[in-house]
Design a protein around this motif. Structure first.
Motif, PDB file in Angstrom:
ATOM      1  N   ILE A 290      -4.159  -2.251  58.026  1.00 22.00           N
ATOM      2  CA  ILE A 290      -4.612  -3.257  57.078  1.00 22.00           C
ATOM      3  C   ILE A 290      -5.423  -4.303  57.823  1.00 22.00           C
ATOM      4  O   ILE A 290      -4.967  -4.877  58.810  1.00 22.00           O
ATOM      5  CB  ILE A 290      -3.427  -3.857  56.307  1.00 22.00           C
ATOM      6  CG1 ILE A 290      -2.895  -2.765  55.388  1.00 22.00           C
ATOM      7  CG2 ILE A 290      -3.856  -5.077  55.508  1.00 22.00           C
ATOM      8  CD1 ILE A 290      -1.894  -3.189  54.395  1.00 22.00           C
ATOM      9  N   LEU A 291      -6.651  -4.483  57.381  1.00 21.51           N
ATOM     10  CA  LEU A 291      -7.527  -5.435  58.050  1.00 21.51           C
ATOM     11  C   LEU A 291      -7.105  -6.845  57.710  1.00 21.51           C
ATOM     12  O   LEU A 291      -6.840  -7.165  56.569  1.00 21.51           O
ATOM     13  CB  LEU A 291      -8.962  -5.237  57.578  1.00 21.51           C
ATOM     14  CG  LEU A 291      -9.669  -3.992  58.055  1.00 21.51           C
ATOM     15  CD1 LEU A 291     -11.053  -3.952  57.456  1.00 21.51           C
ATOM     16  CD2 LEU A 291      -9.750  -3.993  59.558  1.00 21.51           C
TER      17      LEU A 291
ATOM     18  N   ALA B 113     -10.341   1.869  59.140  1.00 20.73           N
ATOM     19  CA  ALA B 113      -9.626   0.962  58.255  1.00 20.73           C
ATOM     20  C   ALA B 113     -10.010   1.217  56.804  1.00 20.73           C
ATOM     21  O   ALA B 113      -9.167   1.242  55.907  1.00 20.73           O
ATOM     22  CB  ALA B 113      -9.931  -0.480  58.638  1.00 20.73           C
ATOM     23  N   LEU B 114     -11.301   1.452  56.589  1.00 21.87           N
ATOM     24  CA  LEU B 114     -11.796   1.690  55.235  1.00 21.87           C
ATOM     25  C   LEU B 114     -11.127   2.937  54.658  1.00 21.87           C
ATOM     26  O   LEU B 114     -10.691   2.966  53.512  1.00 21.87           O
ATOM     27  CB  LEU B 114     -13.311   1.884  55.313  1.00 21.87           C
ATOM     28  CG  LEU B 114     -14.137   1.695  54.064  1.00 21.87           C
ATOM     29  CD1 LEU B 114     -13.927   0.322  53.478  1.00 21.87           C
ATOM     30  CD2 LEU B 114     -15.612   1.901  54.375  1.00 21.87           C
ATOM     31  N   LEU B 115     -11.038   3.956  55.483  1.00 20.25           N
ATOM     32  CA  LEU B 115     -10.456   5.216  55.046  1.00 20.25           C
ATOM     33  C   LEU B 115      -8.959   5.071  54.795  1.00 20.25           C
ATOM     34  O   LEU B 115      -8.429   5.586  53.823  1.00 20.25           O
ATOM     35  CB  LEU B 115     -10.712   6.262  56.131  1.00 20.25           C
ATOM     36  CG  LEU B 115     -10.632   7.706  55.719  1.00 20.25           C
ATOM     37  CD1 LEU B 115     -11.622   7.982  54.610  1.00 20.25           C
ATOM     38  CD2 LEU B 115     -10.941   8.584  56.919  1.00 20.25           C
TER      39      LEU B 115
ATOM     40  N   MET C 209     -14.855   6.010  49.176  1.00 21.18           N
ATOM     41  CA  MET C 209     -14.876   7.040  50.207  1.00 21.18           C
ATOM     42  C   MET C 209     -14.664   8.441  49.650  1.00 21.18           C
ATOM     43  O   MET C 209     -15.241   9.405  50.139  1.00 21.18           O
ATOM     44  CB  MET C 209     -13.789   6.751  51.243  1.00 21.18           C
ATOM     45  CG  MET C 209     -14.205   5.755  52.286  1.00 21.18           C
ATOM     46  SD  MET C 209     -15.359   6.520  53.421  1.00 21.18           S
ATOM     47  CE  MET C 209     -15.059   5.613  54.897  1.00 21.18           C
ATOM     48  N   SER C 210     -13.809   8.560  48.610  1.00 24.59           N
ATOM     49  CA  SER C 210     -13.544   9.914  48.139  1.00 24.59           C
ATOM     50  C   SER C 210     -14.744  10.466  47.371  1.00 24.59           C
ATOM     51  O   SER C 210     -15.038  11.653  47.448  1.00 24.59           O
ATOM     52  CB  SER C 210     -12.259   9.974  47.309  1.00 24.59           C
ATOM     53  OG  SER C 210     -12.128   8.854  46.495  1.00 24.59           O
TER      54      SER C 210
ATOM     55  N   TYR D  77     -13.805   0.160  61.944  1.00 25.02           N
ATOM     56  CA  TYR D  77     -13.986  -0.249  60.547  1.00 25.02           C
ATOM     57  C   TYR D  77     -13.900   0.954  59.611  1.00 25.02           C
ATOM     58  O   TYR D  77     -13.233   0.897  58.578  1.00 25.02           O
ATOM     59  CB  TYR D  77     -15.329  -0.959  60.357  1.00 25.02           C
ATOM     60  CG  TYR D  77     -15.586  -1.304  58.906  1.00 25.02           C
ATOM     61  CD1 TYR D  77     -14.764  -2.207  58.241  1.00 25.02           C
ATOM     62  CD2 TYR D  77     -16.620  -0.700  58.194  1.00 25.02           C
ATOM     63  CE1 TYR D  77     -14.968  -2.508  56.906  1.00 25.02           C
ATOM     64  CE2 TYR D  77     -16.821  -1.004  56.862  1.00 25.02           C
ATOM     65  CZ  TYR D  77     -16.001  -1.910  56.226  1.00 25.02           C
ATOM     66  OH  TYR D  77     -16.200  -2.189  54.905  1.00 25.02           O
TER      67      TYR D  77
ATOM     68  N   ARG E 190       1.474   7.639  55.179  1.00 21.82           N
ATOM     69  CA  ARG E 190       0.249   7.032  55.661  1.00 21.82           C
ATOM     70  C   ARG E 190       0.545   6.002  56.725  1.00 21.82           C
ATOM     71  O   ARG E 190       1.484   5.235  56.605  1.00 21.82           O
ATOM     72  CB  ARG E 190      -0.455   6.336  54.529  1.00 21.82           C
ATOM     73  CG  ARG E 190      -1.681   7.048  54.089  1.00 21.82           C
ATOM     74  CD  ARG E 190      -2.231   6.263  52.954  1.00 21.82           C
ATOM     75  NE  ARG E 190      -1.196   6.119  51.943  1.00 21.82           N
ATOM     76  CZ  ARG E 190      -1.199   6.796  50.814  1.00 21.82           C
ATOM     77  NH1 ARG E 190      -2.151   7.626  50.564  1.00 21.82           N
ATOM     78  NH2 ARG E 190      -0.258   6.616  49.924  1.00 21.82           N
TER      79      ARG E 190
ATOM     80  N   ARG F  87      -1.027   2.885  57.767  1.00 23.28           N
ATOM     81  CA  ARG F  87      -2.069   2.053  57.218  1.00 23.28           C
ATOM     82  C   ARG F  87      -2.546   1.025  58.237  1.00 23.28           C
ATOM     83  O   ARG F  87      -1.749   0.365  58.864  1.00 23.28           O
ATOM     84  CB  ARG F  87      -1.487   1.343  56.002  1.00 23.28           C
ATOM     85  CG  ARG F  87      -2.547   0.729  55.217  1.00 23.28           C
ATOM     86  CD  ARG F  87      -2.237   0.733  53.793  1.00 23.28           C
ATOM     87  NE  ARG F  87      -2.561   2.035  53.225  1.00 23.28           N
ATOM     88  CZ  ARG F  87      -2.443   2.279  51.962  1.00 23.28           C
ATOM     89  NH1 ARG F  87      -2.007   1.378  51.163  1.00 23.28           N
ATOM     90  NH2 ARG F  87      -2.762   3.449  51.488  1.00 23.28           N
TER      91      ARG F  87
ATOM     92  N   ALA G 103      -7.403   2.480  53.924  1.00 26.09           N
ATOM     93  CA  ALA G 103      -7.099   1.529  52.857  1.00 26.09           C
ATOM     94  C   ALA G 103      -7.095   2.188  51.492  1.00 26.09           C
ATOM     95  O   ALA G 103      -6.619   1.616  50.519  1.00 26.09           O
ATOM     96  CB  ALA G 103      -8.118   0.393  52.868  1.00 26.09           C
ATOM     97  N   ILE G 104      -7.621   3.413  51.396  1.00 28.20           N
ATOM     98  CA  ILE G 104      -7.718   4.049  50.083  1.00 28.20           C
ATOM     99  C   ILE G 104      -6.357   4.568  49.654  1.00 28.20           C
ATOM    100  O   ILE G 104      -5.750   5.371  50.359  1.00 28.20           O
ATOM    101  CB  ILE G 104      -8.687   5.228  50.124  1.00 28.20           C
ATOM    102  CG1 ILE G 104     -10.045   4.743  50.597  1.00 28.20           C
ATOM    103  CG2 ILE G 104      -8.802   5.881  48.768  1.00 28.20           C
ATOM    104  CD1 ILE G 104     -10.955   5.865  50.943  1.00 28.20           C
ATOM    105  N   PRO G 105      -5.853   4.129  48.524  1.00 30.35           N
ATOM    106  CA  PRO G 105      -4.599   4.697  48.050  1.00 30.35           C
ATOM    107  C   PRO G 105      -4.871   6.095  47.507  1.00 30.35           C
ATOM    108  O   PRO G 105      -5.716   6.270  46.640  1.00 30.35           O
ATOM    109  CB  PRO G 105      -4.178   3.745  46.919  1.00 30.35           C
ATOM    110  CG  PRO G 105      -5.267   2.758  46.747  1.00 30.35           C
ATOM    111  CD  PRO G 105      -6.425   3.158  47.584  1.00 30.35           C
ATOM    112  N   GLU G 106      -4.198   7.081  48.050  1.00 27.48           N
ATOM    113  CA  GLU G 106      -4.434   8.447  47.601  1.00 27.48           C
ATOM    114  C   GLU G 106      -3.402   8.870  46.565  1.00 27.48           C
ATOM    115  O   GLU G 106      -2.236   8.506  46.682  1.00 27.48           O
ATOM    116  CB  GLU G 106      -4.339   9.403  48.786  1.00 27.48           C
ATOM    117  CG  GLU G 106      -5.666   9.688  49.416  1.00 27.48           C
ATOM    118  CD  GLU G 106      -5.533  10.807  50.428  1.00 27.48           C
ATOM    119  OE1 GLU G 106      -5.716  11.958  50.041  1.00 27.48           O
ATOM    120  OE2 GLU G 106      -5.209  10.518  51.587  1.00 27.48           O
TER     121      GLU G 106
END
Lengths: 320, 322
Positions: free
Chosen positions: A264-265, A246-248, A208-209, A243, A260, A262, A250-253
């Motif tokens: 989690i799916l 969730a995807l966004l 994503m990033s 979705y 955060r 979170r 889930a990214i560890p920044e």
């Protein structure tokens, strides 16, 4: 619009397997404007690579159309000319280069196939220019891929894709096999080339990033379906589909102060073989209701130029 | 840190590989300590020596060509480098265990996952087959896999599930230290989030210390108490997360942060580190980072920087900080 380069209409790609029909890409439509970058995000198995391959005709579409400069290219047999104008950069710089060809041979191959160069000198000159463009030193001309590191190999892949001066380049996870410092070098190179030569990119990634950094518009895919489509900035500002959210999240920044929340799916991606009607994300979605598992959500314009395929998108996001 | 709280101490460790092409100086004079229950991130790019460090602690450096050429590794005060092969075998799996990067290849394809977990338990605890199997089932439940799946083979599991099995094997004998070598790199982000959450929960519950090897500064921010940045076999910067993330000192660490596309700030261009990782057979003179360093001084080319404590608990190896 006159400057639309690629228009994809209801594209489908199914694969026949022993267990049934695998719906790799199911009813995907979008356009890419000239000189822009479309980011395609999703996890393994969501059909993003298949989508890229169908568009440049490495795979034949099961149904739907791909218009290139307004002409339907799925209907006509693939020609050298189409190949020249659309190129691809592959994910794995280790397996996408022929180990028995030297750097100059790899870059020369498309030029020779398309009879671009009149003489040997012309060819050598072109290879030198291409290597220079992608930042490969001349001493690597006769090197073989195994002698080079991942970043340099990916530069060869880029030089090969640029050789025929295409208009449209499908980049299939071009940086995901690379270390971060090298990844940044390659991303900068690709952006510089785009600025200079007005390339149009379709950038496929799970990151994503990276997609935020490089894209003008983004589509998010889940199991062959497009679940969200909008401009890049808009998507990150108002992430609407559960979705994508969730995807966004889930990214560890790399930031230790950001608290955060979170999502989690639970569960994992379900099978794309002969999917039942209904939303394919329903099994993992926290908001899923009965409706989700029996009726397939249509893509609709929820905010201006921001499309989402979800029955409950308005309720989830507090929109009217 | 009190001595009795120290679980692992690595002092001046160097590991080299003696090959036909020359001596590969994979790990050079690294020091760090880990307290009970603490999590440390070991961050670096390909070839920085992270995995060799982990193998050194586990006593799994392939010899030949690899050899520990100097240093000490103390686990609860006992020197691991002078331990016999048998002693190391008794430690591994019981006192410390390892989670490998690739769950696809680190499981035995012809044994059921239940057998693979029970194997570790039977090796270290005097339990009957039946009891070992029962314990394996409990552990499998603990990592979120229904016990009924015990008799299935690895190929019947997805990537994320396989990594859970690997974690179950590592945790089977409640070790005091887990070395996790890129445990989530091969997984999708949503699955990575699940696995990281599981590891955090279990660690809290069991009080296990962890050395987390990764190239992802985001994963470290999420899971670790402190972090060490490795470059060319050395730890160039080490400290608490606040030290390293907010008060970044080493130019390599700064470069790593600059290379990452950010989700929160829209930047036009990334600021990568120029050049490439040096070849560990032929490391540059002086500071190994000097050919790529934007702040390189004349003295950097000849003198190796020493570990300097810039603030309490924050160590940097850079001449500009000395």
């Amino acid at each position: 619009m006159s400057n639309t380069l690629i228009e994809v209409q209801n594209l489908k790609k199914y694969f026949k397997t022993n267990h049934g029909m695998l719906h790799a890409v199911d009813d995907v439509s979008f356009t890419i404007e000239q000189g822009q970058t479309l980011g395609v995000v999703g996890e393994s198995g969501c059909g993003k690579s298949t989508l890229g391959r169908v568009i440049i005709k490495l795979l034949e579409a099961t149904d739907g159309k791909v218009l290139f400069h307004g002409e339907d290219i799925t209907a006509r047999p693939s020609s050298l000319d189409d190949r020249r104008r659309m190129q691809m950069i592959f994910q794995d710089p280790f397996s996408s280069l022929n180990p028995r060809m030297s750097v100059s041979q790899i870059i020369a191959e498309p030029l020779q196939i398309h009879h671009v160069c009149k003489s040997k000198e012309d060819l050598d000159q072109r290879i030198r220019n291409l290597m220079d463009t992608v930042g490969l030193a001349e001493r690597f001309t006769n090197a073989y891929p195994h002698e080079l590191d991942g970043g340099r190999r990916q530069r060869i892949g880029i030089a090969r894709a640029l050789a025929l001066e295409p208009e449209f380049i499908v980049c299939d996870e071009p940086v995901s096999a690379l270390d971060v410092s090298i990844q940044a070098q390659i991303l900068n190179l690709m952006q510089d080339l785009q600025e200079e030569r007005k390339f149009t990119y379709m950038f496929i990634t799970h990151d994503m990033s990276v997609v935020k950094h490089i894209s003008n518009s983004i589509i998010v895919m889940y199991l062959g379906n497009m679940v969200e489509k909008s401009d890049a900035d808009e998507l990150f500002e108002h992430t609407l589909h559960p979705y994508s959210k969730a995807l966004l999240s889930a990214i560890p920044e790399p930031n230790i102060h950001k608290e955060r929340r979170r999502t989690i799916l639970r569960g994992e991606i379900t099978s794309p073989i002969d999917p039942e009607p209904g939303c394919r994300f329903a099994a993992r979605c926290a908001y899923a209701t009965e409706e989700c598992s029996c009726r397939t959500p249509e893509l609709e314009e929820v905010l201006p130029k921001h499309y989402v395929a979800c029955h409950h998108v308005r309720a989830i996001n507090g929109l009217k | 840190m009190e001595t009795k709280n120290k679980l692992l101490e690595v002092k001046d460790l160097s590991i080299h590989y003696f090959t036909d092409e020359g001596v590969v100086r994979a790990v050079n004079n690294i020091d760090f300590e880990l307290a009970r229950g603490e999590t440390m991130g070991l961050v670096g790019e390909t070839g920085a020596g992270k995995t060799t460090t982990a193998r050194g602690i586990m006593g799994l450096v392939p010899n030949p060509p690899g050899r520990v050429v100097s240093g000490e590794i103390l686990f609860e005060g006992k020197d691991l480098l002078n331990a016999s092969k048998l002693q190391m075998r008794l430690h591994r799996g019981k006192d410390f265990s390892m989670i490998f990067q690739d769950p696809m290849t680190s499981l035995n394809p012809i044994l059921t996952v239940g057998d693979q977990i029970a194997e570790v338990i039977r090796l270290h605890e005097k339990l009957s087959h039946k009891d070992a199997n029962r314990k394996a089932a409990e552990i499998l439940e603990m990592v979120g896999i229904p016990a009924e799946r015990m008799s299935e083979y690895p190929h019947q599991f997805s990537g994320g599930m396989k990594q859970r099995v690997v974690i179950a094997i590592a945790l089977a004998c409640s070790p005091k230290l887990i070395i996790a070598d890129e445990p989530t790199t091969a997984l999708d982000v949503t699955i990575q989030a699940q696995v990281l959450e599981l590891m955090r929960d279990l660690q809290e519950k069991l009080g296990t210390a962890m050395l987390l090897i990764t190239h992802d500064l985001g994963v470290v921010a999420d899971t670790c108490n402190k972090v060490a940045i490795m470059y060319a076999g050395q730890i160039v910067e080490m400290g608490s997360l606040e030290n390293v993330y907010d008060n970044t000192k080493h130019p390599y660490t700064k470069g790593l942060f600059g290379s990452l596309p950010s989700l929160s700030i829209k930047s036009k261009r990334l600021v990568p580190i120029d050049g490439l990782m040096p070849d560990p057979v032929d490391l540059p003179s002086g500071c190994p980072f000097h050919p790529r360093c934007p702040d390189c001084m004349e003295s950097c080319k000849s003198r190796m920087p020493v570990k300097t404590e810039v603030s309490p608990g924050h160590y940097v190896r850079c001449l500009r900080c000395e």
